[in-house]
Design an enzyme around this catalytic site. Structure first.
Site: not given
Length: 679
Positions: A530, A645
């Protein structure tokens, strides 16, 4: 050779479900599988990692709701998992009896959907109903359904919200506060709710009155009901950007009263208190302080604060949690945990006492409390080589050990140390080293994040232990600026145009590892996800000579278009605005996608992402992989079709992905070393 400019040649890879893009993904996935997922060594490693994730003797962490302790559980036979509950009496047993409330595998099979659990809001104080959040294959967007905890069924004609990034919570048995997608104008540019509605049972959602709304350019708006007996009240919040918000008390007549705290602080009401965590100096108190006010007195203009915590250059606030009569305060001193109990007195003073002794280089986390009812708390203590121990206690009345996790990897000969590297501007940057005590250089893996005030604290990583440490590798965690290890100033030091400081800190740790003889550049790998994927991109474009291999997972890499992709607009406060000419200068400088060139060396790179990641767009990883291939630089790419995610939606997928990552790293960093540990 084409240059990446504002006329991006790989924009077509941003079409998430487009046939050409998915065909490209399928080819890259096949190449990566053929390169890494082969041989008995890979299969053995994947099996051993799956054993860790599925282990039946893991600690089942719980949340108390009334008489029951609730838990969500996955294992080898319950792939998608079950939501279940038990009593404290049962939980104390080695093998508790659990009441299964919802079986997600059965629900997924019945409905033909790849449901992933995203949590539940149980109604207070009766605990009779819940609002369940279900994600399709792991995305942030969820479907919300009302569930009856008596008959264990979904409520026909109950509260139900279709797929969106919904925020919802109970007000009473027949009312909720909800923010969701109700059509044009209901969402912000970041894709989150812009409005808050008070929705009564049996009425259409799109006709529910709007009680609050933010601006389209905000990150989001939200609302919630405080059900504490004697302190029932409603609040709404406008989040202007990731670090600034406005908090309001919502009156029964719909009137809004602004809670006059700095908009970069975190504030909330608890019973008669207003609790404020400062991110900048206020009322003579430094950033990182924790203050308490009388709630009613504050609204009347009184700014007399009780100071619950003041930071220093080595100590920062890590968190706090209320019990019925006390506040449990967790702090970090050089990233090691300290924990104490604060008790408010009638005269406004607060008494202090230690709660528990936490071993050096360890972490303690308050897992759960029941602040409206009792002084019960659940405390988890662990370290890099110390499996978790879960304690239950009542403040002032001692503790008991409820659960202890067994060791998952062989730690014989392993040691933990903390060192400090000196960054380019002279800042001391702490980092943890876990590995063999011998001084010979060997394969090492350096992990970092460095953003959004997130702290990397000690933890027992069973997957890393089996996949890396058991094989003779050293694991390193860098506590670089941009994180929260030393409070708000540590975070702010790497914001916006100062982002390069996080990169310089990470590079300084890498160099220090070589200086200390822990590893060599050829044997040093880096891994991050991320925002940490942006950090990895910076390593391959700024410091490629420091690393032998790099892994970037669900990464953020195109810093000139991030704000146009999914939730990217919500991060402008962290990085800057690409549409602002002044910010665009530094964003181009830190954008890995735009810094790639053929005239600089590049270590082997593995990029991973998920088609269902609706937070960080998979286009970041796709486009960067395509650019690396175009330049003839060494890259592999892997994209899960599901997983969101988190990158993976179940334990099988997680084990496979972890085996890919560690096989890639070991192959490049220890080509002559031992293979995967045998099962």
């Amino acid at each position: 050779m084409r240059r990446v400019t504002d006329q991006d040649p790989y924009l077509w890879l941003e079409d998430i479900e487009g046939e050409p893009a998915l065909a490209w993904v399928a080819r890259r996935n096949a190449e990566t599988e053929a390169a890494l997922a082969v041989g008995d060594g890979f299969a053995s490693l994947r099996t051993r990692l799956r054993e860790v994730l599925d282990a039946s003797d893991r600690i089942p962490y719980t949340v108390r709701r009334g008489a029951y302790l609730y838990n969500f559980w996955r294992d080898a036979t319950r792939v998608r998992g079950v939501w279940r509950r038990t009593t404290l009496e049962q939980y104390r047993k080695d093998t508790p009896e659990w009441e299964v409330l919802l079986d997600l595998d059965a629900l997924a099979a019945a409905e033909g959907e790849k449901w992933v659990w995203a949590g539940a809001r149980v109604r207070e104080p009766d605990h009779g109903r819940a609002l369940l959040r279900l994600s399709r294959d792991g995305g942030d967007a969820v479907v919300v359904r009302e569930f009856d905890l008596g008959c264990l069924e979904f409520v026909e004609e109950g509260f139900r919200v279709e797929e969106a990034k919904t925020r919802i919570g109970w007000v009473d048995a027949d009312t909720v506060l909800v923010g969701t997608d109700t059509g044009p104008g209901s969402l912000t540019d970041s894709g989150y709710p812009r409005t808050v509605r008070r929705w009564r049972r049996g009425t259409p959602l799109d006709e529910a009155p709007v009680v609050f709304e933010g601006e389209t350019g905000d990150v989001s708006a939200g609302g919630w009901h405080d059900s504490t007996p004697g302190y029932e009240r409603d609040f709404v919040v406008r989040t202007m950007d990731f670090h600034h918000s406005e908090l309001y008390l919502l009156g029964p007549d719909g009137a809004l009263v602004r809670i006059g705290v700095p908009d970069d602080s975190d504030a909330y009401a608890h019973r008669g208190h207003l609790v404020v965590t400062l991110k900048s100096a206020w009322l003579g108190r430094p950033a990182g302080s924790l203050l308490a006010f009388g709630f009613d007195a504050f609204l009347a203009g009184d700014r007399t604060a009780q100071v619950l915590f003041t930071p220093d250059e080595r100590t920062a606030l890590a968190g706090h949690a209320w019990t019925r009569h006390h506040l449990i305060l967790t702090t970090m001193r050089d990233v090691s945990t300290r924990i104490e109990v604060l008790t408010p007195a009638s005269d406004g003073a607060w008494a202090r006492s230690p709660l528990a002794d936490v071993p050096a280089l360890s972490d303690a986390t308050v897992v759960d409390t029941d602040p409206d009812v009792s002084d019960e708390f659940f405390l988890d203590v662990s370290g890099f080589l110390q499996p978790s121990t879960l304690y239950r206690g009542e403040t002032g009345a001692g503790t008991e050990i409820l659960k202890q996790a067994p060791a998952r990897f062989d730690a014989t000969g392993l040691e933990v140390a903390q060192h400090f590297a000196t960054s380019l501007d002279g800042t001391r940057v702490p980092y943890f080293v876990i590995g063999p005590g011998a001084s010979r250089p060997g394969p090492a893996l350096l992990y970092g994040y460095g953003g959004f005030e997130e702290s990397l604290t000690p933890f027992y990583g069973a997957v890393t232990g089996r996949a890396w440490l058991e094989r003779g590798g050293t694991y390193v965690i860098a506590n670089i600026r941009g994180g929260g290890e030393y409070g708000p100033d540590w975070h702010r030091a790497a914001l916006g145009a100062d982002r390069h400081r996080a990169f310089e800190d990470f590079a300084a740790v890498a160099s220090d590892l070589v200086t200390r003889g822990v590893t060599t550049p050829a044997m040093l790998g880096a891994r991050g996800g991320s925002n940490g994927g942006l950090l990895m991109g910076a390593m391959i474009t700024r410091y490629p000579e420091l690393f032998g291999a790099v892994v970037a997972e669900v990464p953020l890499l195109d810093m000139l278009r991030f704000h146009k992709l999914l939730a990217g607009a919500s991060w402008i406060a962290e990085y800057g605005d690409p549409d602002d000419a002044a910010d665009r200068v530094h964003l181009r400088e830190i954008s890995p996608y735009h810094r790639l060139t053929a005239d600089r060396p590049c270590p082997p790179v593995l990029l991973t992402t998920s088609t269902r990641d609706d937070r960080v767009h998979p286009g970041h990883a796709r486009k960067t992989a395509a650019r690396l291939r175009e330049l003839g630089l060494p890259v592999l790419f892997h994209e899960n079709l599901g997983g969101g995610h988190a990158g993976a939606a179940d334990n099988e997928q997680s084990a496979h992905d972890s085996a890919l990552v560690h096989t890639f790293l070991w192959r490049h960093l220890a080509p002559e070393g031992p293979g995967p540990a045998a099962g």
